[in-house]
Design a protein around this motif. Structure first.
Motif, PDB file in Angstrom:
ATOM      1  N   GLY A 252      41.250 -36.966  27.354  1.00 50.05           N
ATOM      2  CA  GLY A 252      39.933 -37.526  27.650  1.00 50.05           C
ATOM      3  C   GLY A 252      39.619 -37.666  29.122  1.00 50.05           C
ATOM      4  N   ALA A 253      40.611 -37.489  29.988  1.00 49.22           N
ATOM      5  CA  ALA A 253      40.363 -37.614  31.430  1.00 49.22           C
ATOM      6  C   ALA A 253      39.560 -36.417  31.919  1.00 49.22           C
ATOM      7  N   THR A 254      38.531 -36.690  32.700  1.00 54.07           N
ATOM      8  CA  THR A 254      37.661 -35.611  33.172  1.00 54.07           C
ATOM      9  C   THR A 254      37.802 -35.338  34.665  1.00 54.07           C
ATOM     10  N   ASN A 255      38.558 -36.181  35.355  1.00 61.59           N
ATOM     11  CA  ASN A 255      38.739 -35.957  36.790  1.00 61.59           C
ATOM     12  C   ASN A 255      40.041 -36.607  37.252  1.00 61.59           C
ATOM     13  N   GLY A 256      40.423 -36.301  38.483  1.00 56.90           N
ATOM     14  CA  GLY A 256      41.673 -36.816  39.020  1.00 56.90           C
ATOM     15  C   GLY A 256      41.679 -38.306  39.232  1.00 56.90           C
ATOM     16  N   GLY A 257      40.500 -38.898  39.453  1.00 54.13           N
ATOM     17  CA  GLY A 257      40.419 -40.343  39.631  1.00 54.13           C
ATOM     18  C   GLY A 257      40.849 -41.080  38.376  1.00 54.13           C
TER      19      GLY A 257
END
Length: 440
Positions: A252-257
């Protein structure tokens, strides 16, 4: 120059480049590269660290950032610098740093919207540090950067000692062309354009520490660049490794943050959020201080604008835009940055082979014009504004168009032709001189 001063300026350089994007972008790259981590990072480092390093070294050889555009007509040179400092300063780079520092450093710990209060405090701290221009190396290089490096090292050591998992299979982009994909991603960090801006501060800091001759400035710049390159490479490798070993928490993570936030929570618990918040806020602060000083340094040297007044204007605009108009400003300034970045790199590459003198004005203007044309195509392509019927033939017939670097080969060809013509002109001038001498 004393070794401790060289080290301090190198640390300051690293800290100014190390914005939030440099920390939160590599983890997602590492996650996507998976088992192709090493070749992907090789390509990434060549452009993400190599291009800025080359820029700094070329500026050091010129002994002044202003000499980079010396061969251009004055109005064109001024337009380039004003657009560059506006884009990476109060119109884009600095407001983004303020909002990212708030979103990742403060918002997770408070309820409600406190961006206005935070931005006032943040730009106030930026202003105070920027006013200490003579002590900038001491504040950032000797105090803030070592603390920042220690916090980043804690993340890196934790990733190596207690990894959350093993490398996953690479995504489609990295499965068969890991190095090329890494090269493209490194180029898209656009740190090369920041290097052109930061050059004003770095060379000034070197001169303030006693280097006066061009040779001394160049040698010091090379050593400072080595410090920056080693630290930035280590940071990128560590953050990408964090992402590459975080597949178990990546769903579910969409970016490095997001990925980095989950990682520090998993490894360090509640204290991890505070650690990450401290890293992000400090990284953003050192960047805004560096950009403020770069803008003020340029306007003071070019227009005799008082340093204090320029600094105040830049920080006030940054605070206002961060609160009320960032999305609109991004829409306007991002295309400018996407075009300015290849222009900056093209000028650096040209300065490697052709002297930055008025004698080469035709070559420099031609190369900049070519870069603007092809850089505009790349910018429209990146922004998704290029008509679809044009994309396919451009992909087929324009080299490196798919890599958003269609400007590179035409610019390199123009540089090569200009170099050949310059040698021919010099050779003819020598022959005429010898004939004139023999007639006497």
């Amino acid at each position: 120059m004393k070794k401790q001063n060289l080290l301090a300026i190198g640390l300051m350089t690293f800290a100014m480049f190390l914005g939030a994007g440099n920390i939160i972008f590599p983890p997602f790259l590492g996650l996507e590269a998976g088992t192709q981590y090493l070749p992907a990072m090789l390509g990434f480092l060549l452009t993400a660290v190599g291009l800025p390093s080359l820029t700094l070294i070329v500026l050091g050889r010129l002994s002044s950032s202003g000499q980079l555009t010396q061969a251009l007509p004055k109005p064109l040179a001024i337009a380039f610098w004003v657009l560059l400092f506006t884009a990476i300063g109060p119109a884009f780079g600095m407001p983004r740093a303020v909002t990212v520092a708030y979103e990742m450093g403060i918002k997770p710990f408070v309820e409600g919207d406190h961006l206005l209060i935070f931005s006032v405090l943040f730009v106030g701290a930026t202003l105070l540090l920027a006013f200490q221009r003579g002590k900038l190396v001491d504040y950032i290089g000797k105090v803030m950067t070592p603390l920042l490096v220690l916090m980043l090292a804690a993340l890196a050591v934790a990733a190596i000692v207690t990894p959350l998992g093993v490398f996953n299979a690479p995504s489609a982009d990295y499965q068969y062309k890991a190095v090329t994909s890494g090269l493209i991603q490194g180029y898209m960090t656009m740190d090369a354009i920041a290097a052109v801006g930061f050059g004003w501060i770095i060379i000034k800091a070197i001169q303030d520490k006693g280097c006066e001759s061009p040779q001394e400035i160049f040698q010091a710049t090379v050593k400072v660049t080595v410090v920056y390159a080693l630290l930035m490479s280590a940071c990128y490798l560590a953050m990408a490794y964090v992402g590459a070993t975080s597949a178990s928490i990546s769903e579910g993570a969409t970016n490095g943050g997001e990925l980095l936030t989950r990682y520090v929570a998993e490894i360090f618990g509640p204290l991890g959020q505070y650690l990450l918040a401290g890293i992000i806020i400090m990284a953003c602060l050192t960047t805004t201080v560096g950009l403020t000083n770069a803008c003020a340094e340029y306007y003071q040297q070019t227009f005799r604008s008082p340093f204090a007044i320029t600094t105040i204007i830049v920080t006030v605009l940054t605070g206002v835009i961060a609160n009320f108009g960032l999305e609109q400003i991004l829409a306007i300034s991002l295309p400018a940055i996407l075009i300015l970045c290849p222009i900056a790199i093209a000028l650096v590459l040209t300065a490697l082979f052709l002297p930055t003198t008025k004698r080469n004005v035709t070559a420099y203007v031609t190369i900049v014009s070519i870069t603007v044309v092809f850089g505009s195509l790349d910018a429209l392509h990146i922004l998704g504004l290029l008509p679809e019927p044009l994309v396919t033939p451009l992909n087929d017939y324009v080299p490196m168009f798919e890599a958003h670097a269609s400007w590179f080969l035409p610019v390199f060809a123009a540089i090569a032709i200009s170099k050949i013509l310059a040698r021919k002109a010099n050779s003819e001038a020598v022959e005429l001189s010898e004939k004139a001498a023999s007639l006497k």
